[in-house]
Scaffold this motif. Structure first.
Motif, mmCIF file in Angstrom:
data_model
loop_
_atom_site.group_PDB
_atom_site.id
_atom_site.type_symbol
_atom_site.label_atom_id
_atom_site.label_comp_id
_atom_site.label_asym_id
_atom_site.label_seq_id
_atom_site.Cartn_x
_atom_site.Cartn_y
_atom_site.Cartn_z
ATOM 1 N N SER A 28 47.452 119.069 -89.762
ATOM 2 C CA SER A 28 47.086 120.250 -89.000
ATOM 3 C C SER A 28 47.791 120.258 -87.643
ATOM 4 C CB SER A 28 45.565 120.273 -88.829
ATOM 5 O OG SER A 28 45.199 121.246 -87.910
ATOM 6 N N GLN A 29 47.828 119.081 -86.998
ATOM 7 C CA GLN A 29 48.493 119.002 -85.690
ATOM 8 C C GLN A 29 49.991 119.280 -85.817
ATOM 9 O OE1 GLN A 29 47.276 115.218 -84.120
ATOM 10 N NE2 GLN A 29 45.176 115.942 -83.835
ATOM 11 N N THR A 64 42.492 125.777 -85.418
ATOM 12 C CA THR A 64 41.951 124.818 -86.383
ATOM 13 C C THR A 64 41.094 125.561 -87.402
ATOM 14 O OG1 THR A 64 39.909 124.412 -85.179
ATOM 15 C CG2 THR A 64 41.787 123.023 -84.603
ATOM 16 N N ASP A 69 39.689 120.048 -89.477
ATOM 17 C CA ASP A 69 41.017 119.437 -89.449
ATOM 18 C C ASP A 69 41.522 119.190 -88.034
ATOM 19 O OD1 ASP A 69 41.454 121.989 -88.617
ATOM 20 O OD2 ASP A 69 43.137 122.377 -89.953
ATOM 21 N N GLY A 70 40.615 119.259 -87.054
ATOM 22 C CA GLY A 70 41.038 119.051 -85.670
ATOM 23 C C GLY A 70 41.760 117.720 -85.504
#
Ligand SMILES: [Fe+2]
Ligand SMILES: [Fe+2]
Lengths: 330, 93
Positions: free
Chosen positions: A224-225, A236, A218-219
């Protein structure tokens, strides 16, 4: 992980300079590591994201009691039975700490449970796998709780106070869970050939689903961010998964178990283990409801809830009657 | 069906310490709230005493009133012992 895929409702993460007014003040507090408490102003999306994540986490603890509960009456001796009972009872406690944290965000317990039973809320994919042997109970404690610890330790520093405090409580209790599981595996691996085979078979079945617990890479994901910008999430999925693999491989080797991944090998340069491709198709299938035990798990939860309805109703009516009598007598 | 009401739980972990908020619990009445709090929050000798209070009965200050309530004490440094000069040769003070 216990919440593997949380939608934040965002299309793009805005920095505090791009935000205005309350939103900006909020992001600055987060940037300064100031904990957010229930009555503080918060963006609606932050609140919704937390409700989603905390309730998924709570549901996972509750549904997670089922695979292990399967073995309480079948534990091999009284010592193991007492330990397993205490462990499963802890998981019920974890579910309740978390529902109580979610309720501080203005949702009711009933709404959350209804969403689970209607199949609208998610819980961790890992609890949709069966526990056919006693070695599965060893693997759950050692690996599933082990993975949970890796995920939950950073959550103790989550920006939302009630969630962070619930996680501190949970983390204190988890290490017993992992150790009792590892001890089960130790006993089996030091036992007869048949017991060792049982241990290896269970390990082969749990290894990959445990790696999936951390969720897909999910970087690059905006959700995620956003979760990281809000400091709900601190690492992550891939980072946490790597941490789990690095600490678990030596533990498996100590047991004399072989890891069911031909591509797994130590990477001297990186200081980490390299590992093979995860079957994400399996993960999405399980998440969508097509895992080996999804239907059984939800049905067990629904039945427990519905079968207990008359008890909850009777207790409530009795309490109201007593309160009324006390008022009349006064 | 109506939900059981929500109660806030406070635990005294040891004699001599104050009760501390630990979370909340649902229960039909006060007796059940204490029993449920025992099961959920004190499985490892965390408790010597439990208080429960209906969540709706808690009155709290508003986050927006933080400045009005707490800023006035900011500039009263003379309330702290470090404000005062004590000669080096003076002991036990
Ligand atoms: Fe747990
Ligand atoms: Fe656990």
């Amino acid at each position: 992980m216990y919440s593997q895929f949380v939608d934040t409702g965002s299309d793009r993460v805005l920095s505090s300079e791009e935000l205005e007014g309350l939103e900006r003040a909020f992001q600055e507090r987060i940037d300064d590591e100031i904990t957010i408490e229930p009555r503080d102003w918060m963006p609606e999306k932050y609140r919704e994201t937390l409700v989603r994540q905390i309730s998924q986490h709570a549901h996972s603890e509750i549904v997670g009691m089922l695979p292990e509960g399967n073995w309480i009456t079948r534990a091999p001796n009284l010592r193991r039975k007492l330990i397993l009972l205490a462990k499963v009872q802890d998981e019920a406690g974890h579910g309740l700490y978390l529902y109580s944290a979610a309720e501080t965000l203005g949702v009711s317990r009933e709404e959350l449970i209804d969403a689970l039973h209607a199949g609208k809320a998610k819980y961790s994919s890992i609890f949709n796998y069966p526990t056919p042997t006693w070695a599965d109970i060893g693997c759950i404690g050692w690996l599933v709780d082990g993975a949970a610890i890796v995920n939950q330790i950073p959550l103790c520093r989550c920006s939302y106070g009630p969630y962070a405090r619930a996680m501190v409580r949970v983390c204190k209790e988890e290490s017993f869970h992992q150790r009792q599981g590892y001890e089960i595996m130790l006993d089996l691996c030091r036992g007869t050939d048949e017991q060792r085979r049982m241990a290896q078979d269970a390990f082969n079945r749990w290894w990959w689903p445990c790696l999936m617990m951390f969720g897909p890479a999910d970087g690059a994901s905006v959700h995620s961010q956003q979760s990281m910008a809000w400091k709900i999430k601190r690492h992550t999925n891939d980072d946490l998964r790597q941490r789990f693999i690095d600490q678990t491989v030596p533990q498996a080797e100590h047991l004399g178990l072989s890891i069911p991944d031909p591509d797994l090998k130590w990477n001297e340069e990186q200081g980490h283990y390299d590992y093979g491709e995860i079957d994400w198709n399996e993960f999405w299938q399980v998440l969508k409801g097509n895992g080996p035990c999804n239907r059984e798990r939800l049905e067990a939860r629904r039945n427990a809830y519905e079968d207990g309805a008359w008890v909850r109703e009777a207790a409530r009516v009795h309490a109201e009657k007593r309160a009324r009598r006390e008022r009349e007598a006064a | 069906m109506k939900e059981w009401p929500l109660w806030e739980v406070f635990i005294r972990s040891k004699h001599g310490l104050a009760h501390k908020h630990v979370g909340s619990i649902h229960a039909a009445d006060a007796t059940m709230a204490v029993e449920n709090a025992r099961d959920v929050y004190t499985r490892r000798n965390e408790g010597a005493s439990i208080w429960v209070v209906r969540s709706e009965n808690i009155v709290s200050s508003a986050p927006g009133d933080k400045e009005i309530l707490f800023d006035p004490s900011d500039d009263k440094v003379y309330r702290h012992p470090t404000f005062y000069e004590v000669p080096d040769e003076i002991e036990n003070m």
